[in-house]
Design a protein around this motif. Structure first.
Motif: not given
Lengths: 336, 295
Positions: A271, A20, A278-279, A293-294, A312-313, A316-317, A274-275, A309, A142, A16
């Motif tokens: 995951g 990636l 970012i916000l 990253l932006l 980070i990937g 997370v894994m 992290l989204t 990427i 939620f 994986t």
């Protein structure tokens, strides 16, 4: 048997990771825009020096050779240098990761503790008015668009009540040396530990609460339903009939079993966390991975994006991998 | 036991719509349902009834508050934004964008993700392995980051945004369809139909009929998630582009005026929250109905 399954798992993890690296390498190269031209901006550039820069950055080689280089360097834990700052990507990543990590850690702390308590309390009072209120609240949490939620909280707590600062990790007037990168810890090593620490907490509290909202809501819901399941089991009745107090039954007998699905949910949340980060970082100008990253995507900074990427990937894994192990540790039935 | 249960559900051709009668739903769910239907109607027909156009600029009516504030007027019921555009009109057009994106994302995720998930579990073996690793990768990346990269590749705008949002909802759909189909195809009645030589198309039809409940619920989740994601992209300036009115883009504009014009902040956010909330709760309701054990 156990050895082999772990081995298999590592194998599929490596596979994986390779996929990636492929995705992260080629995806950013599909983005239109030339990094060299973007770097130089509107100033003209002679054909000669343009080619020279491309050569320096290794962009003149065939793409497969570039990929080969990238993989070779990755295997030696060399993540390349940023086109823009020329600093090693790993150093920048570490610095940003710590900032995002601090934010995410406190968000998760808030989410897990409050979420578990709310879930258990709602399960214990199943069907009551409090249960219904808490659960309605958690569905609202939620469904929350957190970028809006962050702005609303800023409006009330920072602008109207002036309780917390609007952005950043620490006030500019506070002078702090970066020792660990964790602002709360570094604050203790500054000249005035206590005011600096308070300042760092005041900066941290609103963003981490905003980031905690969605995970908190899902943990609360998950805990409630799994607790209700467990409370119906025979061994809970047995525990009560032994004459144990409700507190003991809940926290000694029920909690550990009820935690199983919750741990899985928390693992899946990383995951999404992290989204959210970012916000949240965008709203609160928090100097973390998201903003890094932006900016990297905007500057077509290939090394930053591909390694960012990839890192980070993999993170997370790896975390999911450990949560798998943790899961087995909590649930002895899976240990065979 | 399980055979009996599955034959029962096999015969159960009760339409999902029959769960959505007022008698069945109770008053709370009914209210949610009505609110959602209202939003859908506004998205469909609202633009026919608006007086202004969403990009119509009133230079002498900049940042007018809603009508219940001092200085507000009925001419602009919810006030105007920093360029003097009517907020209500923009919200109505924004509803169309959000609902449309949600619907499209569900259709794309279901047709591509659903098919992949189905093939993955029906064929199994290497195909399954490959599809699963693929979803692993999609799931290991923060979704908004993936969306940002996709949008940068395709260029900012609503269409790239829709594609990005659909790709984001793909892994969850693939996994859900795969697991549900897997459970179903192992059941005795499928083995029985195989053993009497039923055709693939017949078996596939039976499996799909019995999996439609969980898949429908996943579609509802996809819908609300797509609305959240497209507005997040809009908020970051990567989704719908400025003259177009979209709730997330409106919030990005409102960011600079939170102190002077908080109504610009409240309404778009409340719209997103309400639609997503209604859909999540209706999804919960349907799940409880289809599988009462989960309640």
């Amino acid at each position: 048997m156990k050895q082999q399954s772990l081995f298999n798992k590592l194998g599929s993890l490596l596979f994986t990771l390779w996929l990636l690296s492929l995705v992260s390498f080629f995806l950013i190269r599909m983005v239109p825009g030339d990094p060299v031209r973007l770097m130089v901006g509107d100033m003209g550039l002679s054909e000669e020096s343009y080619n020279e820069i491309r050569q320096n950055l290794g962009l003149d080689k065939p793409i497969l050779v570039q990929y080969g280089d990238y993989i070779y360097k990755l295997s030696q834990f060399d993540f390349g240098q940023s086109f823009v700052t020329r600093a090693p990507v790993w150093n920048e990543f570490k610095e940003k990761l710590v900032a995002t990590g601090e934010l995410s850690f406190f968000a998760m702390l808030i989410a897990i503790i409050t979420g578990l308590l709310i879930g258990i309390y709602a399960a214990a009072n199943r069907g009551s008015f409090i249960d219904k209120t808490l659960m309605t609240g958690s569905v609202i949490g939620f469904s929350m668009p957190i970028f809006w939620w962050g702005l609303v909280l800023i409006l009330y707590f920072s602008v109207r009540l002036e309780l917390t600062p609007v952005s950043g990790r620490i006030s500019a007037i506070t002078d702090i040396d970066s020792v660990t990168g964790f602002m709360l810890i570094d604050a203790w090593f500054s000249d005035e530990p206590w005011p600096a620490f308070k300042d760092a907490v005041r900066h941290l509290i609103l963003p981490s609460f905003v980031l905690a909202t969605v995970p908190l809501a899902s943990i609360a819901r998950m805990t409630r339903s799994s607790f209700i399941d467990v409370l119906g089991e025979d061994y809970i009745r047995t525990a009560y009939s032994k004459g144990l107090t409700q507190k003991k039954v809940y926290f000694k007998h029920a909690l550990r079993n009820a935690l199983l699905p919750v741990v899985t949910v928390i693992g899946l949340m990383i995951g999404a966390l992290l989204t959210g980060a970012i916000l949240t970082e965008t709203i609160f100008s928090w100097p973390g991975l998201g903003r890094w990253l932006l900016a990297g995507v905007e500057a077509r900074d290939f090394p930053v994006i591909q390694s960012g990427i990839f890192l980070i990937g993999s993170l997370v894994m790896l975390l999911n991998f450990f949560i798998d192990i943790l899961y087995k540790w909590i649930n002895p039935r899976l240990r065979v | 036991m399980s055979t009996v249960a599955s034959t029962d559900s096999n015969l159960n051709t009760k339409s999902f719509l029959s769960y959505f009668t007022f008698k069945e739903m109770g008053w709370i769910t009914s209210v949610l349902f009505v609110v959602f239907v209202l939003f859908a109607l506004v998205a469909l027909f609202g633009p026919l009834f608006t007086v202004y156009s969403p990009s119509q600029v009133f230079n002498d009516h900049i940042l007018i508050p809603p009508f219940w504030h001092a200085g507000g007027s009925w001419a602009f019921p919810l006030g105007t934004d920093d360029l003097g555009r009517d907020l209500l009109t923009r919200l109505v057009y924004g509803a169309r964008v959000s609902m449309g994106v949600g619907l499209l994302a569900v259709m794309i995720a279901l047709s591509i993700g659903g098919t992949l998930g189905f093939i993955s579990s029906y064929v199994g073996g290497r195909v399954d392995q490959f599809v699963m690793r693929f979803t692993d990768i999609l799931m290991s990346l923060p979704s908004i980051l993936l969306a940002i990269i996709i949008v940068t590749i395709l260029g900012s705008g609503l269409l790239p945004g829709i594609i990005a949002v659909s790709i984001l909802s793909m892994p969850a759909m693939i996994r859900l369809v795969r697991v549900t189909v897997w459970d179903e195809k192992e059941k005795l009645y499928i083995m029985a139909s195989k053993s009497i030589g039923a055709s693939h198309s017949n078996i596939v039809k039976n499996i799909l009929m019995n999996c439609r409940g969980p898949i429908l619920i996943q579609c509802m989740l996809t819908f609300s998630e797509a609305i959240l994601n497209i507005s997040a992209l809009g908020f970051l300036g990567l989704g719908a582009q400025p003259p177009q009115s979209e709730w997330g883009t409106m919030l990005a504009d409102a960011k600079d005026y939170i102190e002077t014009a908080p109504w610009l902040l409240y309404f778009p956010g409340l719209c997103i929250l309400t639609v997503v909330l209604c859909f999540n709760l209706l999804g919960d309701y349907l799940r409880d109905k289809l599988d009462p054990r989960l309640k």
